[in-house]
Structure formats: structure tokens, C-alpha cells
Write an enzyme that holds these catalytic residues in place. Structure first.
Site, mmCIF file in Angstrom:
data_model
loop_
_atom_site.group_PDB
_atom_site.id
_atom_site.type_symbol
_atom_site.label_atom_id
_atom_site.label_comp_id
_atom_site.label_asym_id
_atom_site.label_seq_id
_atom_site.Cartn_x
_atom_site.Cartn_y
_atom_site.Cartn_z
ATOM 1 N N PHE A 197 -48.968 5.234 -10.785
ATOM 2 C CA PHE A 197 -47.552 4.963 -11.032
ATOM 3 C C PHE A 197 -47.283 4.594 -12.491
ATOM 4 O O PHE A 197 -46.310 3.940 -12.816
ATOM 5 C CB PHE A 197 -46.996 3.901 -10.069
ATOM 6 C CG PHE A 197 -46.560 4.525 -8.771
ATOM 7 C CD1 PHE A 197 -45.224 4.639 -8.446
ATOM 8 C CD2 PHE A 197 -47.501 5.048 -7.894
ATOM 9 C CE1 PHE A 197 -44.828 5.265 -7.271
ATOM 10 C CE2 PHE A 197 -47.109 5.671 -6.721
ATOM 11 C CZ PHE A 197 -45.769 5.783 -6.398
ATOM 12 N N CYS A 250 -36.047 7.834 -1.173
ATOM 13 C CA CYS A 250 -36.398 6.420 -0.960
ATOM 14 C C CYS A 250 -36.204 5.542 -2.198
ATOM 15 O O CYS A 250 -35.310 4.707 -2.218
ATOM 16 C CB CYS A 250 -37.836 6.316 -0.449
ATOM 17 S SG CYS A 250 -38.011 6.952 1.227
ATOM 18 N N LYS A 274 -33.011 20.085 15.216
ATOM 19 C CA LYS A 274 -34.322 19.487 14.941
ATOM 20 C C LYS A 274 -35.109 19.288 16.231
ATOM 21 O O LYS A 274 -36.309 19.527 16.286
ATOM 22 C CB LYS A 274 -34.154 18.120 14.253
ATOM 23 C CG LYS A 274 -33.883 18.218 12.770
ATOM 24 C CD LYS A 274 -33.971 16.845 12.114
ATOM 25 C CE LYS A 274 -33.562 16.956 10.656
ATOM 26 N NZ LYS A 274 -33.481 15.677 9.977
HETATM 27 N N1 LIG Z 1 -39.242 9.744 3.940
HETATM 28 C C1 LIG Z 1 -40.110 8.824 3.568
HETATM 29 O O1 LIG Z 1 -41.046 9.085 2.813
HETATM 30 C C2 LIG Z 1 -39.964 7.411 4.058
HETATM 31 C C3 LIG Z 1 -41.035 6.509 3.858
HETATM 32 C C4 LIG Z 1 -40.886 5.196 4.281
HETATM 33 C C5 LIG Z 1 -39.690 4.780 4.848
HETATM 34 N N2 LIG Z 1 -38.665 5.670 4.997
HETATM 35 C C6 LIG Z 1 -37.426 5.204 5.608
HETATM 36 O O2 LIG Z 1 -37.354 5.776 6.887
HETATM 37 C C7 LIG Z 1 -35.995 5.997 7.257
HETATM 38 C C8 LIG Z 1 -35.821 7.452 7.641
HETATM 39 O O3 LIG Z 1 -36.100 8.231 6.500
HETATM 40 P P1 LIG Z 1 -36.343 9.804 6.591
HETATM 41 O O4 LIG Z 1 -36.817 10.218 5.253
HETATM 42 O O5 LIG Z 1 -37.156 10.112 7.776
HETATM 43 O O6 LIG Z 1 -34.828 10.314 6.806
HETATM 44 P P2 LIG Z 1 -34.339 11.704 7.417
HETATM 45 O O7 LIG Z 1 -32.940 11.855 6.949
HETATM 46 O O8 LIG Z 1 -35.343 12.759 7.136
HETATM 47 O O9 LIG Z 1 -34.354 11.468 8.985
HETATM 48 C C9 LIG Z 1 -33.473 10.634 9.669
HETATM 49 C C10 LIG Z 1 -33.234 11.242 11.040
HETATM 50 O O10 LIG Z 1 -32.475 10.328 11.827
HETATM 51 C C11 LIG Z 1 -31.628 11.112 12.658
HETATM 52 N N3 LIG Z 1 -30.557 10.278 13.200
HETATM 53 C C12 LIG Z 1 -29.452 9.799 12.579
HETATM 54 N N4 LIG Z 1 -28.723 9.074 13.427
HETATM 55 C C13 LIG Z 1 -29.371 9.070 14.604
HETATM 56 C C14 LIG Z 1 -29.125 8.475 15.855
HETATM 57 N N5 LIG Z 1 -28.034 7.710 16.062
HETATM 58 N N6 LIG Z 1 -29.984 8.693 16.864
HETATM 59 C C15 LIG Z 1 -31.088 9.473 16.669
HETATM 60 N N7 LIG Z 1 -31.378 10.047 15.505
HETATM 61 C C16 LIG Z 1 -30.536 9.856 14.470
HETATM 62 C C17 LIG Z 1 -31.148 12.210 11.732
HETATM 63 O O11 LIG Z 1 -30.588 13.304 12.437
HETATM 64 C C18 LIG Z 1 -32.438 12.536 10.999
HETATM 65 O O12 LIG Z 1 -33.176 13.573 11.646
HETATM 66 C C19 LIG Z 1 -35.177 5.549 6.057
HETATM 67 O O13 LIG Z 1 -34.796 4.216 6.235
HETATM 68 C C20 LIG Z 1 -36.158 5.654 4.921
HETATM 69 O O14 LIG Z 1 -35.817 4.813 3.848
HETATM 70 C C21 LIG Z 1 -38.784 6.979 4.632
#
Ligand SMILES: NC(=O)c1ccc[n+]([C@@H]2O[C@H](COP(=O)([O-])OP(=O)(O)OC[C@H]3O[C@@H](n4cnc5c(N)ncnc54)[C@H](O)[C@@H]3O)[C@@H](O)[C@H]2O)c1
Length: 444
Positions: free
Chosen positions: A257, A268, A40
Site C-alpha cells: 500500500f 469500498c 443475479k
Molecule cells: N466488494 C468488496 O470488496 C467488499 C469488501 C468488504 C466489504 N464490502 C462491503 O460489503 C457490502 C456489499 O458490497 P458489495 O461490493 O458486495 O456490493 P454489491 O453492490 O456488489 O452487492 C450488493 C448486493 O445487495 C443486493 N441487495 C440490495 N438490497 C437488497 C435487499 N433488500 N435484499 C437482498 N439483496 C439486496 C443488491 O442487489 C446487490 O446484489 C458493502 O457494505 C461493502 O462496503 C465489500
């Protein structure tokens, strides 16, 4: 930008983190982003977004070219660089339904030893209430800067498919802080949207954590509510589409919704309501636990209901039946297939012997990787050719523009299940289709 630019980092560059990093750079800040996934990091550094998000790739390239955004694999570099560090790592569902906080803890543990100067670590991930205070202690204990490495929680509300606009102009900004200094730093980060009139609310850490899970719990409840009404309509011979429309005119309820159909999925809502339910049980709050358990159960039941409807339309057995499925992503304008209701239904149909061919405008590659037993087609016509049943399972705008007459000419039987309750049933019926929609009287 009225306020001076800050040095900001994003830890984790998934859907949330990469969007946040790019948008922070676009607001004028100097941004350094890190992920443990080297692939990534390498892709993002080349200007490549490893997921489908309208507008993000152009903005990534613009900010890489402008020198405002860089990628790294070194936590030492990140720790030395940032005045504000945003924690954006995943908090997926653990097998017992709780949030798995291991990525968050690992990120905090990797970062903290490199925090030698005063700084703010701002959590953006969605977490159970109480997590922020525990992470704060963890960081304070390991950071050379001690208590000067402060923690805040700044939950994220972006929607996939609208992530850039939601980050640059959110509905509101929530600042969970323990000091005026932390609030001042967050105000500096978001000076531009704040100046443009975006609302901000400052509160304690626990309330900020709860705002996010409560918002998702409310949205999930609204969807399950209208799906429970779809069950009532089905039992009474009423029409949930007209019901939802009429309810939506009440401004206390609102139309959004309130779409009946296959329910919610994704990375999520399902995991967030399960984690919140687990927290509520731990905290001894049966009202929340009971409510969310029911919301989850109603949502899960949609998938079985649509699969049962398909079996019924196939004459009682799906064995050897050719089924075309429209949509694989968990929602339109995304290639995210995490807990996709559509792929869940596909798996149910395949288990019963159906031969399922799936079309999706963006998620085919990810779907094919996750469910190689399904067939995939790059056009709706190809997916529908020879099908005895067509299922509309993800509400892409592309499917609204389909020509039902042309499709009727390629299928073996013109039978449509519109599980998203959003196609023009009368139009499809007029083109010769038999149309079934959960919670609506059938046509044909
Ligand atoms: N996707 C959404 O629409 C959204 C919206 C609001 C909140 N969130 C929240 O945001 C958070 C992330 O969600 P996402 O959808 O981006 O997940 P994702 O799985 O797409 O991304 C998470 C990233 O974190 C990285 N990661 C894991 N451990 C790590 C570490 N120790 N150091 C550095 N990087 C690390 C992973 O490799 C991955 O690229 C979650 O808590 C989710 O609930 C997501």
C-alpha cells in the site's frame, strides 16, 4: 469439518455476498442465498458469476452440484431456513457523503417478520458505527422470535481479485457480539478456518463496526501519504519510486500500500472514508474528520494531475488527440469499475476533446456500459494503433509483459505516462519511448 454443519443464509449476492455464500457452502454448511436482483439470482442458480473473480465460478458450480448451495427469491424461505443469516447488501455512498443504509434497512425489514425461531443475524456489510445496534432493535421489534433473533457484526475484509482465498483463510475474524451464544454460533460457522489457525477477536458491536472502517482509513491514508511524497519528489526533482522502495524496507512501515500513482478507487475505500468522515463529524471527532478529508483530497487530486500531465505531453491541448488507455477496472484482477480512477481520467481527457481508446483484460463490457462515449479495444495493440499518447492507468500484470518495442512500432508517437509507477521505465525508454511517471524524473 469438526463442528456440525449449520444452515446459513446470505442476503445480497454481490461481490461480498456471493463469495461468502459459496465459501460457506465450501466449508460444508447448507447455504441459501437471496437477492432482490432476480437476474443475479437466476444467473447464480445456473452457476454463473456476474462479475470477474478468479476461482469463484468453479467453486460456485462445485457447491451447487453438491447440493450445499441454493438460491431463492423468497425471504419467507430464507427466514425459516437459517440458523445464521449474513447481511451482505450494499452500503453505497449517499449524495451527502454518508453511507446509504436504505438497502440494509430494507433487507432487515424483509427478513425480520420471518424469524420465528432463535437465530443469529450477522452483519457483514461495512457500516457507520452505531448501525448494528439500530438494526438489532429493528429486527427484535419485527421478529416473531423477539430477542431470540439476535444481531452480531462480523465485518468483511476480503479483497476483490483474492476474494475466495480471503474468505476461506482471512487474516483475522472479527466477532462483534452481545452474548456468548452469538460468539459460539460464529465460531461454529468458522470452525474450519479457526481450526486452521486463523486468528479471531471477539468484541462489542461498536468496536467491530469501527475495526472495518479504521482498517480502510489506514490503507487509504498510506496510499495518500506516498502520493503526497510523490508531490514532494516532483517539486524537489527526486524519485518517489526509489523513496517508496527505501521506506518499505523499514518493517514498521512495510512495502504494501506504498505504491505511488493514481491512487485508490473502487466500491469500498472512497465511500468508506467519506462515510467515516461524516460519522466523525457527527460524533464530534475533528481529528478523524480532518485526517480523512485530507486523505480524500490528496487521492482525488491524482486524477487531475494525471490528466494535466497528459495535456502537457500532448503539447498543451488534447483536442483531437488519440490517446490509448491501459486499464479500466479500479484495480487489477477485477472487472469492478465503481469509482475507477482510470475511467475518471478518461472522462477528463474526453471532455478536453481527446479521442480515447481503452483496453482492459476483464472490465471492457462494464466500462462500455458506464462510459459509452469512449472507444474500446480488445487488444493493447489495437488500442495503441495510431495513438499519440499511451496512459497506463490500471496495474494489470498483463501490462508488465508488454513488448515496448512492438508497441512503439504501432503508435503515432511513443509517449507513455505510467500513472501506476510500476512499468519498467528504463526498458520502455530503451525501446524508444519517452516516459513520464508522477513523482519521478522523466525519461526522454
Ligand atoms: N466488494 C468488496 O470488496 C467488499 C469488501 C468488504 C466489504 N464490502 C462491503 O460489503 C457490502 C456489499 O458490497 P458489495 O461490493 O458486495 O456490493 P454489491 O453492490 O456488489 O452487492 C450488493 C448486493 O445487495 C443486493 N441487495 C440490495 N438490497 C437488497 C435487499 N433488500 N435484499 C437482498 N439483496 C439486496 C443488491 O442487489 C446487490 O446484489 C458493502 O457494505 C461493502 O462496503 C465489500
Amino acid at each position: 469439518m469438526a463442528e456440525p454443519a449449520l444452515r446459513v443464509t446470505a442476503i445480497g449476492i454481490g461481490y461480498l455476498g456471493l463469495t461468502h455464500a459459496v465459501c460457506m457452502a465450501d466449508l460444508g454448511h447448507q447455504v441459501l442465498a437471496i437477492d432482490v436482483d432476480q437476474d443475479k439470482v437466476a444467473k447464480a442458480a445456473q452457476g454463473e458469476v456476474p462479475f470477474f473473480e478468479p476461482g469463484l465460478e468453479a467453486l460456485l458450480r462445485k457447491n451447487l452440484d453438491a447440493g450445499r448451495l441454493r438460491l431463492t427469491s423468497s425471504f419467507a424461505e430464507v427466514g425459516a431456513f437459517g440458523a445464521v443469516h449474513f447481511l451482505c447488501v450494499g452500503t453505497p455512498q449517499a449524495p451527502d457523503g454518508r453511507a446509504d443504509l436504505s438497502y440494509l434497512h430494507a433487507a432487515a425489514d424483509a427478513l425480520a417478520p420471518h424469524l420465528a425461531a432463535p437465530c443469529l443475524v450477522a452483519g457483514k456489510s461495512t457500516v457507520p458505527v452505531g448501525t448494528a445496534r439500530a438494526v438489532a432493535q429493528r429486527i427484535r421489534a419485527a421478529a416473531p422470535a423477539g430477542a431470540a433473533a439476535e444481531l452480531a457484526w462480523n465485518p468483511e475484509f476480503l479483497r476483490e481479485g483474492h476474494a475466495v482465498a480471503d474468505t476461506l483463510r482471512p487474516d483475522r475474524l472479527v466477532f462483534g457480539v452481545s452474548s456468548a451464544r452469538a460468539e459460539a454460533l460464529l465460531r461454529q460457522v468458522y470452525a474450519e478456518p479457526l481450526a486452521a489457525g486463523v486468528a479471531s477477536l471477539t468484541m462489542d458491536l461498536e468496536t467491530a463496526e469501527l475495526v472495518k472502517v479504521a482498517a480502510n482509513a489506514f490503507l487509504a491514508t498510506k496510499i495518500s501519504f506516498i502520493n503526497a511524497m510523490a508531490d514532494a519528489c516532483a517539486a524537489a526533482g527526486a524519485d518517489v519510486a526509489r523513496l517508496a522502495e527505501a521506506l518499505g524496507y523499514d518493517e514498521r512501515i512495510g512495502r504494501r500500500f506504498l505504491a505511488p500513482g493514481l491512487g485508490f478507487g473502487g466500491g469500498c475505500l472512497p465511500k468508506d472514508i467519506r462515510a467515516f468522515r461524516a460519522t466523525a463529524l457527527e460524533l464530534g471527532v475533528p481529528s478523524v474528520a480532518g485526517l480523512l478529508g485530507e486523505v480524500d483530497a490528496i487521492n482525488e487530486s491524482r486524477r487531475a494531475l494525471v490528466a494535466a500531465m497528459a495535456r502537457e505531453e500532448a503539447g498543451g491541448s488534447l483536442a483531437g488527440k488519440r490517446v490509448a488507455v491501459l486499464g479500466a477496472a479500479f484495480k487489477p484482477n477485477s472487472d469492478d469499475i465503481r469509482d475507477s480512477p482510470s475511467l475518471d481520467v478518461c472522462a477528463r481527457l474526453t471532455r478536453q476533446g481527446a479521442v480515447v481508446t481503452v483496453h482492459d483484460p476483464a472490465a471492457l463490457a462494464k466500462a462500455a456500459q458506464a462510459q459509452p462515449q469512449l472507444r474500446y479495444a480488445s487488444s493493447v495493440t489495437e488500442a495503441a494503433s495510431g495513438a499519440e499518447l499511451v496512459l497506463h492507468l490500471t496495474d494489470w500484470p498483463d501490462y508488465q509483459a508488454l513488448d515496448p518495442g512492438a508497441l512503439a512500432a504501432v503508435v503515432a508517437r511513443p509517449v507513455l505516462i505510467d500513472a501506476r509507477c510500476s512499468l519498467d521505465a528504463a526498458l520502455w525508454h530503451a525501446a524508444g519511448w519517452s516516459v513520464r511517471v508522477p513523482g519521478r524524473p522523466g525519461l526522454g
